[in-house]
Design an enzyme around this catalytic site. Structure first.
Site, PDB file in Angstrom:
ATOM      1  N   SER A 151       0.862  -1.224   0.042  1.00 35.09           N
ATOM      2  CA  SER A 151      -0.075  -0.052   0.295  1.00 35.09           C
ATOM      3  C   SER A 151       0.813   1.214   0.123  1.00 35.09           C
ATOM      4  CB  SER A 151      -0.818  -0.126   1.290  1.00 35.09           C
ATOM      5  OG  SER A 151      -2.152   0.590   1.242  1.00 35.09           O
ATOM      6  N   ARG A 205     -11.547   5.712  10.324  1.00 37.90           N
ATOM      7  CA  ARG A 205     -10.990   4.448  10.430  1.00 37.90           C
ATOM      8  C   ARG A 205     -11.875   3.323   9.903  1.00 37.90           C
ATOM      9  NH1 ARG A 205      -6.377   1.549   9.819  1.00 37.90           N
ATOM     10  NH2 ARG A 205      -6.353  -0.359  11.182  1.00 37.90           N
ATOM     11  N   ASP A 249      -8.198  -7.584  -3.729  1.00 44.15           N
ATOM     12  CA  ASP A 249      -8.029  -6.074  -3.493  1.00 44.15           C
ATOM     13  C   ASP A 249      -8.737  -5.335  -4.342  1.00 44.15           C
ATOM     14  OD1 ASP A 249      -6.844  -3.859  -2.637  1.00 44.15           O
ATOM     15  OD2 ASP A 249      -4.948  -4.579  -2.744  1.00 44.15           O
ATOM     16  N   HIS A 258      -7.604  -5.856   0.271  1.00 45.39           N
ATOM     17  CA  HIS A 258      -6.263  -5.147   0.202  1.00 45.39           C
ATOM     18  C   HIS A 258      -5.523  -5.591   1.700  1.00 45.39           C
ATOM     19  CE1 HIS A 258      -3.550  -1.969  -0.394  1.00 45.39           C
ATOM     20  NE2 HIS A 258      -3.720  -1.379   0.793  1.00 45.39           N
ATOM     21  N   ASP A 259      -6.136  -5.939   2.554  1.00 49.68           N
ATOM     22  CA  ASP A 259      -5.116  -6.355   3.583  1.00 49.68           C
ATOM     23  C   ASP A 259      -4.505  -7.642   3.539  1.00 49.68           C
ATOM     24  OD1 ASP A 259      -5.444  -4.364   5.655  1.00 49.68           O
ATOM     25  OD2 ASP A 259      -7.155  -5.332   6.961  1.00 49.68           O
TER      26      ASP A 259
END
Lengths: 389, 389
Positions: B161, B231, B326, B359-360
């Protein structure tokens, strides 16, 4: 003297009407176990009911929509109703043939009873004392309006997103009253990611000190920043990577170099901030909370034991539409609906339309969507005429 | 007496170190035209530099990361550093062979100079007087640390990222100092949708009255709700529809029926609220604003005239990784990077890994990713040994 000329094939000048019912002690019973009454529904009607009263189409709106689906309230209006391109003379919802009705949901803030309405018990706005409503409750209220209009059976119920949920609910809750349903860009049950987006939007509203635990209206305040942030977030989920790339890319807003500050650098920031600002002018924060909860609670399998059970008794013919670029209510959710209807041997057609606008595709003119819907309605209408005694 | 046993193949007990530089009048010159100094970087080192000092790997963290990539600060720590499964004896970043360095970015809030640091000119926290920093500025500061450690050439720069953006920037800004780069789940330029998500997160923070135009620290306040909402939003973008469905579905949180109120109904709501709450405890709202702006400004084509020009002089071998699930930094962005490197006839390998975590994915153990990276590093290391005089 009005000199503006409205398109001859449009619904023309239209007006919002109101229907009030469920006055105590005959309040509307809600899924949450509470009662609501009196209830007012704002609605609009375009075109004429035929003598057999079997040409009525009920349009159901999405989260932030309202009863104003077509035409103009005033000739000077900046733009017509939200689905105007679909509704008119010779348009898919053809006013030469059909009578089109659109009504604002309960819980809303565009004329129907919702959290910003006055609670007759206290004389203050309901705010968070408003009972939680569900998609099924919205439909219950709509049935009273359809009764009031003297319509026994709807030729079609249709809508996109939350409107599609209501269309499905109508076809299940009153099988004998729905000849056809066109659920668009929708689902049988809100999924975890969709609940997640809604919850973050709610949190953005709670985070605004001017929300005042929901009591902002009585206190003369407005959680404008929180509601705007919620809308900005939701707005992105209505678009697609491609539509944002094509519309904005990394284009700077009225500058040649980065500002290196927290002002507006990019067109996309300016656009989103603008979307947030204009939304705050037309929408109530508590309605946003209530309606997103109604959407999150939507789960036909839970309500009816299983999806098979939910659709077992439906009589409607279905036209299911989804869009390739819609990642919020993706085609997979429409396919789930298709498969369950097929498994139940119901009449159903499915089409995935190739667009790049994302979830908002159903709100944008699309010749293919317009033709498919026009053809489907003509078929349903003709079948109805054959069945008529 | 400590009785806890740490895994023998882990980095073990580690500690955060600090490097301060750029004291006035030799401040660090930033892209925005302003100067910053003195600057402190928090960093950690695992493993040993070899005598040739050519076995150093620089790990770059993502938006909310920090210098604590591996091992434990205290034996009782709840969990180790954020990339611990990647760093250790026999692990991909193998401490038997390599010396691994990780440093907190400037603008951050985990020991490096950022908006919550004291502005020496005023004696108060910088807050919004902190200069805007870019990815290139972060890398400029890191170069000073690498100089300080006596390392001329890095064996590898890597990160996911925003960490991948820094890795790309390193390979371009100091071609002769970077033997290899592993950009993961990243891009050459933040796109409109990515900017949009960041902007909404910022708006959620601005919407919190306790943000106080950035001055909350001095005023003893904390924009906890706004930062939590930002968040929560970002967290959803790090997941995938599938991962959220598998993890949460529509499971209710400690109840059998809907609450019909604005408390927690669904597990996914509980999870997201918890993610928001714990983030507020460890992260500074102004750092969130500054770092998201640095990410949004990242555009190698703009900085260097074109992507071709940006990568013309690079000497690194590249291993580009992306993940099927992702959708935030989709494979298409990695392919764009691949194509430009191929067009420039650079040594580059690309792998798309099949995962469902979104994405994680780069933060989660994945045998394929671990093997590919270990093999790539071994090759680069061997090539370096052959070149050594």
């Amino acid at each position: 003297m009005v000199t503006t000329t409205l398109p001859a094939d449009s619904a023309g000048l239209v007006k919002r009407e109101y229907f009030s019912f469920a006055a105590p002690p005959d309040e509307l019973s809600l899924d949450c176990g509470r009662k609501l009454g009196p209830v007012t529904l704002a609605y609009e009607i375009y075109g004429e009911l035929n003598p057999a009263r079997d040409n009525a189409i009920l349009i159901l709106h999405a989260l932030s929509g309202d009863a104003h689906a077509a035409g103009w309230h005033h000739p000077e209006d900046h733009r017509p109703g939200w689905w105007d391109f679909m509704i008119g003379h010779g348009r898919p919802f053809d006013l030469d043939k059909y009578c089109v009705i659109c009504t604002n949901v309960i819980g809303g803030c565009q004329g129907s009873t919702g959290p910003s309405s006055i609670d007759p018990e206290t004389g203050n706005p309901y705010a968070l004392n408003f009972p939680m409503v569900t998609i099924a409750d919205m439909v219950r209220a709509q049935m009273r309006l359809i009764d009031h209009l003297g319509i026994n059976r709807l030729l079609c119920v249709t809508g996109g997103s939350m409107g599609g949920m209501q269309a499905l609910q109508w076809s299940i809750a009153a099988p004998e009253r729905v000849a056809s349903a066109i659920p668009i860009a929708t689902t049988c049950h809100q999924n975890a990611m969709q609940i997640g987006w809604d919850e973050v939007g709610r949190q953005a509203i709670y985070a605004d000190a001017d929300w005042c635990s929901g009591d902002y209206q009585r206190l003369g305040k407005k959680p404008a920043r929180g509601l705007a942030a919620a809308r900005m977030l939701a707005h992105i989920t209505y678009l697609s990577e491609e539509s944002m790339r094509r519309k904005f890319g990394r284009t700077l807003r009225e500058k040649e170099n980065y500002g290196y500050d927290f002002g507006i650098d990019f067109e996309v920031e300016s656009y989103l901030r603008h979307q947030g600002e204009i939304f705050v002018d037309r929408f109530d924060a508590n309605s946003y909370l209530y309606i997103t909860k109604a959407i999150d609670y939507f789960d036909l399998a839970r309500d009816y034991g299983s999806l098979e059970e939910a659709f077992k008794k439906v009589q409607a013919r279905y036209l299911i539409l989804s869009f390739t670029s819609d990642w919020l209510y993706p085609t997979s959710q429409s396919l789930e609906l298709l498969h369950i209807l097929q498994a139940n041997k119901k009449a159903v057609t499915f089409r995935e339309l190739n667009t790049w606008y994302g979830h908002d595709s159903f709100l944008l003119p699309n010749p293919e969507m317009m033709r498919i819907i026009a053809d489907f309605l003509a078929e349903v209408h003709a079948a109805g005429a054959r069945e008529r005694p």
